[in-house]
Design a protein around this motif. Sequence first.
Motif, PDB file in Angstrom:
ATOM      1  N   MET A 199       0.824  -1.205   0.000  1.00  0.00           N
ATOM      2  CA  MET A 199       0.000   0.000   0.000  1.00  0.00           C
ATOM      3  C   MET A 199       0.858   1.254   0.000  1.00  0.00           C
ATOM      4  O   MET A 199       0.491   2.250  -0.602  1.00  0.00           O
ATOM      5  CB  MET A 199      -0.942  -0.030   1.212  1.00  0.00           C
ATOM      6  N   THR A 200       2.006   1.217   0.668  1.00  0.00           N
ATOM      7  CA  THR A 200       2.835   2.422   0.718  1.00  0.00           C
ATOM      8  C   THR A 200       3.393   2.780  -0.649  1.00  0.00           C
ATOM      9  O   THR A 200       3.600   3.953  -0.926  1.00  0.00           O
ATOM     10  CB  THR A 200       3.994   2.254   1.728  1.00  0.00           C
ATOM     11  N   ARG A 201       3.643   1.789  -1.508  1.00  0.00           N
ATOM     12  CA  ARG A 201       4.140   2.093  -2.849  1.00  0.00           C
ATOM     13  C   ARG A 201       3.099   2.892  -3.623  1.00  0.00           C
ATOM     14  O   ARG A 201       3.416   3.871  -4.297  1.00  0.00           O
ATOM     15  CB  ARG A 201       4.497   0.807  -3.573  1.00  0.00           C
ATOM     16  N   TRP A 202       1.821   2.486  -3.491  1.00  0.00           N
ATOM     17  CA  TRP A 202       0.744   3.200  -4.170  1.00  0.00           C
ATOM     18  C   TRP A 202       0.554   4.589  -3.591  1.00  0.00           C
ATOM     19  O   TRP A 202       0.334   5.547  -4.334  1.00  0.00           O
ATOM     20  CB  TRP A 202      -0.560   2.417  -4.081  1.00  0.00           C
ATOM     21  N   SER A 203       0.630   4.691  -2.264  1.00  0.00           N
ATOM     22  CA  SER A 203       0.418   6.003  -1.652  1.00  0.00           C
ATOM     23  C   SER A 203       1.575   6.945  -1.977  1.00  0.00           C
ATOM     24  O   SER A 203       1.357   8.129  -2.195  1.00  0.00           O
ATOM     25  CB  SER A 203       0.206   5.884  -0.144  1.00  0.00           C
ATOM     26  N   LYS A 204       2.800   6.427  -2.041  1.00  0.00           N
ATOM     27  CA  LYS A 204       3.935   7.280  -2.428  1.00  0.00           C
ATOM     28  C   LYS A 204       3.805   7.734  -3.878  1.00  0.00           C
ATOM     29  O   LYS A 204       4.108   8.887  -4.196  1.00  0.00           O
ATOM     30  CB  LYS A 204       5.253   6.541  -2.218  1.00  0.00           C
ATOM     31  N   ALA A 205       3.347   6.844  -4.745  1.00  0.00           N
ATOM     32  CA  ALA A 205       3.140   7.213  -6.149  1.00  0.00           C
ATOM     33  C   ALA A 205       2.032   8.260  -6.264  1.00  0.00           C
ATOM     34  O   ALA A 205       2.166   9.228  -7.027  1.00  0.00           O
ATOM     35  CB  ALA A 205       2.799   5.978  -6.973  1.00  0.00           C
ATOM     36  N   PHE A 206       0.954   8.083  -5.497  1.00  0.00           N
ATOM     37  CA  PHE A 206      -0.136   9.065  -5.508  1.00  0.00           C
ATOM     38  C   PHE A 206       0.357  10.418  -5.004  1.00  0.00           C
ATOM     39  O   PHE A 206       0.053  11.455  -5.603  1.00  0.00           O
ATOM     40  CB  PHE A 206      -1.305   8.571  -4.645  1.00  0.00           C
ATOM     41  N   ASP A 207       1.126  10.407  -3.907  1.00  0.00           N
ATOM     42  CA  ASP A 207       1.652  11.660  -3.356  1.00  0.00           C
ATOM     43  C   ASP A 207       2.549  12.364  -4.366  1.00  0.00           C
ATOM     44  O   ASP A 207       2.465  13.581  -4.544  1.00  0.00           O
ATOM     45  CB  ASP A 207       2.425  11.401  -2.061  1.00  0.00           C
ATOM     46  N   ARG A 208       3.397  11.605  -5.031  1.00  0.00           N
ATOM     47  CA  ARG A 208       4.300  12.199  -6.023  1.00  0.00           C
ATOM     48  C   ARG A 208       3.494  12.780  -7.197  1.00  0.00           C
ATOM     49  O   ARG A 208       3.787  13.868  -7.678  1.00  0.00           O
ATOM     50  CB  ARG A 208       5.296  11.150  -6.519  1.00  0.00           C
ATOM     51  N   LEU A 209       2.477  12.037  -7.640  1.00  0.00           N
ATOM     52  CA  LEU A 209       1.619  12.517  -8.717  1.00  0.00           C
ATOM     53  C   LEU A 209       0.929  13.816  -8.310  1.00  0.00           C
ATOM     54  O   LEU A 209       0.862  14.766  -9.097  1.00  0.00           O
ATOM     55  CB  LEU A 209       0.581  11.453  -9.081  1.00  0.00           C
ATOM     56  N   MET A 210       0.422  13.879  -7.080  1.00  0.00           N
ATOM     57  CA  MET A 210      -0.238  15.099  -6.608  1.00  0.00           C
ATOM     58  C   MET A 210       0.741  16.272  -6.536  1.00  0.00           C
ATOM     59  O   MET A 210       0.367  17.410  -6.833  1.00  0.00           O
ATOM     60  CB  MET A 210      -0.890  14.878  -5.248  1.00  0.00           C
ATOM     61  N   GLU A 211       1.987  16.000  -6.138  1.00  0.00           N
ATOM     62  CA  GLU A 211       2.998  17.068  -6.109  1.00  0.00           C
ATOM     63  C   GLU A 211       3.256  17.607  -7.516  1.00  0.00           C
ATOM     64  O   GLU A 211       3.357  18.826  -7.710  1.00  0.00           O
ATOM     65  CB  GLU A 211       4.293  16.551  -5.494  1.00  0.00           C
ATOM     66  N   VAL A 212       3.338  16.717  -8.479  1.00  0.00           N
ATOM     67  CA  VAL A 212       3.570  17.136  -9.865  1.00  0.00           C
ATOM     68  C   VAL A 212       2.366  17.916 -10.383  1.00  0.00           C
ATOM     69  O   VAL A 212       2.515  18.977 -11.009  1.00  0.00           O
ATOM     70  CB  VAL A 212       3.868  15.905 -10.761  1.00  0.00           C
ATOM     71  N   ILE A 213       1.169  17.420 -10.117  1.00  0.00           N
ATOM     72  CA  ILE A 213      -0.050  18.120 -10.548  1.00  0.00           C
ATOM     73  C   ILE A 213      -0.120  19.506  -9.911  1.00  0.00           C
ATOM     74  O   ILE A 213      -0.424  20.490 -10.589  1.00  0.00           O
ATOM     75  CB  ILE A 213      -1.304  17.285 -10.215  1.00  0.00           C
ATOM     76  N   ALA A 214       0.176  19.588  -8.611  1.00  0.00           N
ATOM     77  CA  ALA A 214       0.147  20.884  -7.923  1.00  0.00           C
ATOM     78  C   ALA A 214       1.159  21.847  -8.542  1.00  0.00           C
ATOM     79  O   ALA A 214       0.848  23.024  -8.754  1.00  0.00           O
ATOM     80  CB  ALA A 214       0.421  20.704  -6.428  1.00  0.00           C
ATOM     81  N   ALA A 215       2.349  21.362  -8.844  1.00  0.00           N
ATOM     82  CA  ALA A 215       3.374  22.220  -9.446  1.00  0.00           C
ATOM     83  C   ALA A 215       2.932  22.716 -10.828  1.00  0.00           C
ATOM     84  O   ALA A 215       3.080  23.907 -11.147  1.00  0.00           O
ATOM     85  CB  ALA A 215       4.693  21.462  -9.551  1.00  0.00           C
ATOM     86  N   ILE A 216       2.366  21.830 -11.620  1.00  0.00           N
ATOM     87  CA  ILE A 216       1.883  22.216 -12.957  1.00  0.00           C
ATOM     88  C   ILE A 216       0.761  23.250 -12.839  1.00  0.00           C
ATOM     89  O   ILE A 216       0.740  24.244 -13.572  1.00  0.00           O
ATOM     90  CB  ILE A 216       1.417  20.972 -13.741  1.00  0.00           C
ATOM     91  N   LEU A 217      -0.151  23.022 -11.901  1.00  0.00           N
ATOM     92  CA  LEU A 217      -1.263  23.965 -11.713  1.00  0.00           C
ATOM     93  C   LEU A 217      -0.767  25.337 -11.265  1.00  0.00           C
ATOM     94  O   LEU A 217      -1.268  26.367 -11.733  1.00  0.00           O
ATOM     95  CB  LEU A 217      -2.266  23.408 -10.706  1.00  0.00           C
ATOM     96  N   ILE A 218       0.213  25.369 -10.372  1.00  0.00           N
ATOM     97  CA  ILE A 218       0.747  26.658  -9.897  1.00  0.00           C
ATOM     98  C   ILE A 218       1.423  27.403 -11.040  1.00  0.00           C
ATOM     99  O   ILE A 218       1.214  28.612 -11.210  1.00  0.00           O
ATOM    100  CB  ILE A 218       1.698  26.454  -8.711  1.00  0.00           C
ATOM    101  N   VAL A 219       2.212  26.691 -11.825  1.00  0.00           N
ATOM    102  CA  VAL A 219       2.872  27.332 -12.966  1.00  0.00           C
ATOM    103  C   VAL A 219       1.823  27.840 -13.963  1.00  0.00           C
ATOM    104  O   VAL A 219       1.924  28.969 -14.461  1.00  0.00           O
ATOM    105  CB  VAL A 219       3.873  26.364 -13.637  1.00  0.00           C
ATOM    106  N   ALA A 220       0.819  27.028 -14.236  1.00  0.00           N
ATOM    107  CA  ALA A 220      -0.240  27.453 -15.156  1.00  0.00           C
ATOM    108  C   ALA A 220      -0.957  28.689 -14.627  1.00  0.00           C
ATOM    109  O   ALA A 220      -1.232  29.634 -15.381  1.00  0.00           O
ATOM    110  CB  ALA A 220      -1.235  26.307 -15.374  1.00  0.00           C
ATOM    111  N   LEU A 221      -1.254  28.700 -13.322  1.00  0.00           N
ATOM    112  CA  LEU A 221      -1.907  29.867 -12.717  1.00  0.00           C
ATOM    113  C   LEU A 221      -1.031  31.111 -12.854  1.00  0.00           C
ATOM    114  O   LEU A 221      -1.522  32.185 -13.227  1.00  0.00           O
ATOM    115  CB  LEU A 221      -2.238  29.595 -11.252  1.00  0.00           C
ATOM    116  N   LEU A 222       0.247  30.984 -12.571  1.00  0.00           N
ATOM    117  CA  LEU A 222       1.158  32.124 -12.700  1.00  0.00           C
ATOM    118  C   LEU A 222       1.226  32.627 -14.138  1.00  0.00           C
ATOM    119  O   LEU A 222       1.234  33.842 -14.382  1.00  0.00           O
ATOM    120  CB  LEU A 222       2.551  31.742 -12.201  1.00  0.00           C
ATOM    121  N   VAL A 223       1.270  31.726 -15.088  1.00  0.00           N
ATOM    122  CA  VAL A 223       1.330  32.117 -16.498  1.00  0.00           C
ATOM    123  C   VAL A 223       0.049  32.842 -16.902  1.00  0.00           C
ATOM    124  O   VAL A 223       0.099  33.907 -17.532  1.00  0.00           O
ATOM    125  CB  VAL A 223       1.583  30.882 -17.401  1.00  0.00           C
ATOM    126  N   VAL A 224      -1.100  32.301 -16.535  1.00  0.00           N
ATOM    127  CA  VAL A 224      -2.376  32.907 -16.926  1.00  0.00           C
ATOM    128  C   VAL A 224      -2.554  34.285 -16.276  1.00  0.00           C
ATOM    129  O   VAL A 224      -2.952  35.245 -16.942  1.00  0.00           O
ATOM    130  CB  VAL A 224      -3.551  31.967 -16.586  1.00  0.00           C
TER     131      VAL A 224
END
Length: 170
Positions: free
Chosen positions: A1-26
């Motif tokens: 379960m920890t492998r899945w949760s670590k992958a989910f956490d990493r995915l959320m970090e990447v999504i958050a970073a992309i969203l912040i950059v997109a917000l700053l650009v817009v």
Amino acid sequence: MTRWSKAFDRLMEVIAAILIVALLVVVTLGIVTRALGEPLIWTDEVSRFLMLWVAVAGWILASRRRAHIRIRFFHNLLPQHGWRAAESVMQSAMVVFGLLVSWYSVHLIQANYDLEATTVPLSMGLLYVPMLVAGVVTALQGLAELIDNIRNWHSPPFQPIAPTLQEAAE
């Protein structure tokens, strides 16, 4: 379960970073085009979508890291079983809150699905999709923490990383 949760956490970090950059650009694009006298009308509406999505990504990351606001002063004064019981109540409340957010988000998505945003060809229902995800993640996180708390009922309670006021004064 920890492998899945670590992958989910990493995915959320990447999504958050992309969203912040997109917000700053817009937002920057909106500011620059207004300053040049030729404003892009869609930047305000897209910024609104992105701000909500960034906030929800932060909510999910905070929940996953157990970084949501908790005042443990009185909680930490309780004996072990009292601490565990209070923790169980708080985690149960977290599950209920997550389920309620999910339930109402589904209603908001359905109620706004057929409405189109004013300046971009997107359904206004998309504005509420991140809330559904956040509600599900919050409920699952609360359930996982509740199960962990019950499994460790006879172990010493979780102690926060931050020092208490008394420890900080010493």
